[in-house]
Write an enzyme that holds these catalytic residues in place. Structure first.
Site, PDB file in Angstrom:
ATOM      1  N   ALA A  65       0.872  -1.177   0.000  1.00  0.00           N
ATOM      2  CA  ALA A  65       0.000   0.000   0.000  1.00  0.00           C
ATOM      3  C   ALA A  65       0.910   1.229   0.000  1.00  0.00           C
ATOM      4  O   ALA A  65       2.058   1.164   0.445  1.00  0.00           O
ATOM      5  CB  ALA A  65      -0.866  -0.017   1.250  1.00  0.00           C
ATOM      6  N   GLY A 108       0.681  -4.899   0.966  1.00  0.00           N
ATOM      7  CA  GLY A 108      -0.505  -4.946   0.108  1.00  0.00           C
ATOM      8  C   GLY A 108      -0.242  -5.648  -1.220  1.00  0.00           C
ATOM      9  O   GLY A 108      -1.153  -6.221  -1.823  1.00  0.00           O
ATOM     10  N   GLU A 111      -0.693  -9.154  -0.535  1.00  0.00           N
ATOM     11  CA  GLU A 111      -2.122  -9.339  -0.258  1.00  0.00           C
ATOM     12  C   GLU A 111      -2.949  -9.335  -1.552  1.00  0.00           C
ATOM     13  O   GLU A 111      -3.891 -10.114  -1.695  1.00  0.00           O
ATOM     14  CB  GLU A 111      -2.599  -8.246   0.717  1.00  0.00           C
ATOM     15  CG  GLU A 111      -1.982  -8.436   2.105  1.00  0.00           C
ATOM     16  CD  GLU A 111      -2.189  -7.238   3.026  1.00  0.00           C
ATOM     17  OE1 GLU A 111      -1.760  -6.125   2.667  1.00  0.00           O
ATOM     18  OE2 GLU A 111      -2.775  -7.416   4.105  1.00  0.00           O
TER      19      GLU A 111
HETATM   20  N1  CAA Z   1       4.671   3.202  -0.665  1.00  0.00           N
HETATM   21  C1  CAA Z   1       5.091   4.353  -1.204  1.00  0.00           C
HETATM   22  N2  CAA Z   1       6.245   4.463  -1.890  1.00  0.00           N
HETATM   23  C2  CAA Z   1       6.996   3.351  -2.016  1.00  0.00           C
HETATM   24  C3  CAA Z   1       6.622   2.118  -1.471  1.00  0.00           C
HETATM   25  C4  CAA Z   1       5.380   2.059  -0.777  1.00  0.00           C
HETATM   26  N3  CAA Z   1       4.914   0.914  -0.250  1.00  0.00           N
HETATM   27  N4  CAA Z   1       7.573   1.208  -1.750  1.00  0.00           N
HETATM   28  C5  CAA Z   1       8.533   1.850  -2.464  1.00  0.00           C
HETATM   29  N5  CAA Z   1       8.168   3.152  -2.626  1.00  0.00           N
HETATM   30  C6  CAA Z   1       8.901   4.200  -3.327  1.00  0.00           C
HETATM   31  C7  CAA Z   1      10.110   4.650  -2.514  1.00  0.00           C
HETATM   32  O1  CAA Z   1       9.720   5.596  -1.538  1.00  0.00           O
HETATM   33  C8  CAA Z   1      10.979   5.216  -3.612  1.00  0.00           C
HETATM   34  O2  CAA Z   1      10.495   6.493  -3.942  1.00  0.00           O
HETATM   35  P1  CAA Z   1      11.526   7.768  -4.041  1.00  0.00           P
HETATM   36  O3  CAA Z   1      12.424   7.376  -5.170  1.00  0.00           O
HETATM   37  O4  CAA Z   1      10.612   8.894  -4.338  1.00  0.00           O
HETATM   38  O5  CAA Z   1      12.234   7.821  -2.741  1.00  0.00           O
HETATM   39  C9  CAA Z   1      10.702   4.313  -4.803  1.00  0.00           C
HETATM   40  O6  CAA Z   1       9.451   3.669  -4.530  1.00  0.00           O
HETATM   41  C10 CAA Z   1      11.748   3.228  -4.989  1.00  0.00           C
HETATM   42  O7  CAA Z   1      11.859   2.511  -3.766  1.00  0.00           O
HETATM   43  P2  CAA Z   1      13.266   2.269  -3.019  1.00  0.00           P
HETATM   44  O8  CAA Z   1      14.226   3.361  -3.342  1.00  0.00           O
HETATM   45  O9  CAA Z   1      12.975   2.025  -1.581  1.00  0.00           O
HETATM   46  O10 CAA Z   1      13.736   0.918  -3.766  1.00  0.00           O
HETATM   47  P3  CAA Z   1      14.727  -0.196  -3.213  1.00  0.00           P
HETATM   48  O11 CAA Z   1      15.012  -1.088  -4.372  1.00  0.00           O
HETATM   49  O12 CAA Z   1      15.870   0.412  -2.475  1.00  0.00           O
HETATM   50  O13 CAA Z   1      13.853  -1.013  -2.106  1.00  0.00           O
HETATM   51  C11 CAA Z   1      11.890  -2.118  -1.286  1.00  0.00           C
HETATM   52  C12 CAA Z   1      12.768  -1.761  -2.506  1.00  0.00           C
HETATM   53  C13 CAA Z   1      12.671  -3.066  -0.341  1.00  0.00           C
HETATM   54  C14 CAA Z   1      10.639  -2.817  -1.808  1.00  0.00           C
HETATM   55  C15 CAA Z   1      11.535  -0.813  -0.510  1.00  0.00           C
HETATM   56  O14 CAA Z   1      11.013   0.129  -1.434  1.00  0.00           O
HETATM   57  C16 CAA Z   1      10.505  -0.996   0.563  1.00  0.00           C
HETATM   58  O15 CAA Z   1      10.831  -1.488   1.636  1.00  0.00           O
HETATM   59  N6  CAA Z   1       9.233  -0.588   0.315  1.00  0.00           N
HETATM   60  C17 CAA Z   1       8.186  -0.618   1.286  1.00  0.00           C
HETATM   61  C18 CAA Z   1       7.683  -2.030   1.498  1.00  0.00           C
HETATM   62  C19 CAA Z   1       6.607  -2.026   2.574  1.00  0.00           C
HETATM   63  O16 CAA Z   1       6.864  -1.717   3.710  1.00  0.00           O
HETATM   64  N7  CAA Z   1       5.376  -2.393   2.193  1.00  0.00           N
HETATM   65  C20 CAA Z   1       4.254  -2.433   3.078  1.00  0.00           C
HETATM   66  C21 CAA Z   1       3.435  -1.184   2.938  1.00  0.00           C
HETATM   67  S1  CAA Z   1       2.168  -1.031   4.174  1.00  0.00           S
HETATM   68  C22 CAA Z   1       0.887  -1.979   3.607  1.00  0.00           C
HETATM   69  O17 CAA Z   1       0.937  -2.581   2.552  1.00  0.00           O
HETATM   70  C23 CAA Z   1      -0.299  -1.974   4.546  1.00  0.00           C
HETATM   71  C24 CAA Z   1      -1.418  -2.884   4.188  1.00  0.00           C
HETATM   72  O18 CAA Z   1      -1.362  -4.083   4.366  1.00  0.00           O
HETATM   73  C25 CAA Z   1      -2.668  -2.305   3.751  1.00  0.00           C
END
Ligand code: CAA
Length: 257
Positions: A65, A108, A111
């Protein structure tokens, strides 16, 4: 109709939807959900479509998400808007839908893959529910569907540690139906969808409905409980800290650990 967050095509009787927010690793925001719901409603109404493939990019099916969109929420807003509940409509799509997953399927993203009827994964796929690292828990069915798919112990391991599992572990655990080479992913998923779409649509719909009866019994109770707990976490300082730290690219300093 053009969409900003999706690419949509039809290949014979198969609808192909590609999540397309490359700048955010296909993070699932409100606009994407609205567009996806509209496309699925169209495919559901179209007698020429017998099955759907949902995919992402090579790097990410979806990284969860949209954290930037969720970060400002409080508990009241989460409850009133029923945050994350709109995804139930995607899960309720009546025709067979296959997730073709390459790269990250996190939070998400994992999911949504589990909302599909089965998952075909590339060898590069990585699955996980990292919400705990953000000070929340899964809110789109992760605690319920993952537990049903892979059992309590492994679901607890993934949800409590936030670690990722690779495609081989996901297949071993029963989350994934098939693992294929990255270059074969779409071909394999489209071939499976085409095969399904070649069968009688009422039987495919009823087969899906019947399997889901077995799978979903008492799920609704679990979902209700999960959603309120998910909402409740937006009342905590640790949610703000976890999500703010993500956006500021630093380690979170949780108060309540
Ligand atoms: N939401 C918003 N933006 C996101 C995102 C997310 N879930 N995941 C990645 N992005 C964005 C980053 O902020 C980044 O944007 P900027 O360039 O503007 O900074 C861009 O996508 C590229 O991401 P990274 O630079 O972080 O890429 P990476 O290759 O270094 O890492 C990753 C990849 C490990 C997937 C890392 O992006 C990450 O940990 N993402 C979040 C994963 C996460 O925590 N997901 C759960 C979300 S909460 C949820 O889903 C709740 C629910 O159940 C309803």
């Amino acid at each position: 109709m053009a969409h900003e967050t999706l690419l949509v095509e039809t290949r014979g009787r198969v609808g192909l939807i590609t999540l397309n927010r490359p700048q955010a690793l296909n993070a699932l925001n409100r606009q994407l959900l609205d567009e996806l719901r509209a496309v699925l409603a169209g495919f559901e109404a179209d007698a020429g479509i017998g099955a759907v493939v949902l995919t992402g990019s090579e790097k990410a099916f979806a990284a969860g998400a949209d954290i930037k969109e969720m970060q400002p929420y409080g508990f009241a807003e989460a409850v009133v808007e029923d945050l994350a509940a709109g995804w139930d409509e995607v899960a309720a799509f009546r025709k067979p839908m296959i997730a073709a997953v390459s790269g990250f399927a996190l939070g998400g993203g994992c999911e949504v893959a589990m909302m599909c009827d089965f998952i075909i994964a590339s060898e590069t796929a990585k699955f996980g529910q990292p919400e705990i690292t953000l000070g929340v828990i899964p809110g789109m069915g992760g605690t319920q569907r993952l537990t049903r798919a892979i059992g309590k112990s492994k679901a607890m391991d993934l949800i409590l540690t936030g670690r990722m599992m690779d495609a081989a572990e996901a297949e071993r655990s029963g989350l994934v139906a098939r693992v294929v080479a990255p270059e074969k992913l779409l071909e394999e998923a489209l071939a499976a969808a085409e095969k399904i779409a070649g069968f009688s649509l009422p039987s495919a719909i009823m087969a899906k409905e019947a399997v889901n009866r077995a799978y979903e019994t008492v799920l609704s109770e679990g979902m209700r409980a999960e959603r309120r707990l998910f909402h409740a976490l937006f009342a905590t300082e640790d949610q703000k800290e976890g999500m703010t730290a993500f956006i500021e690219k630093r380690k979170p300093a949780f108060r309540h650990r």
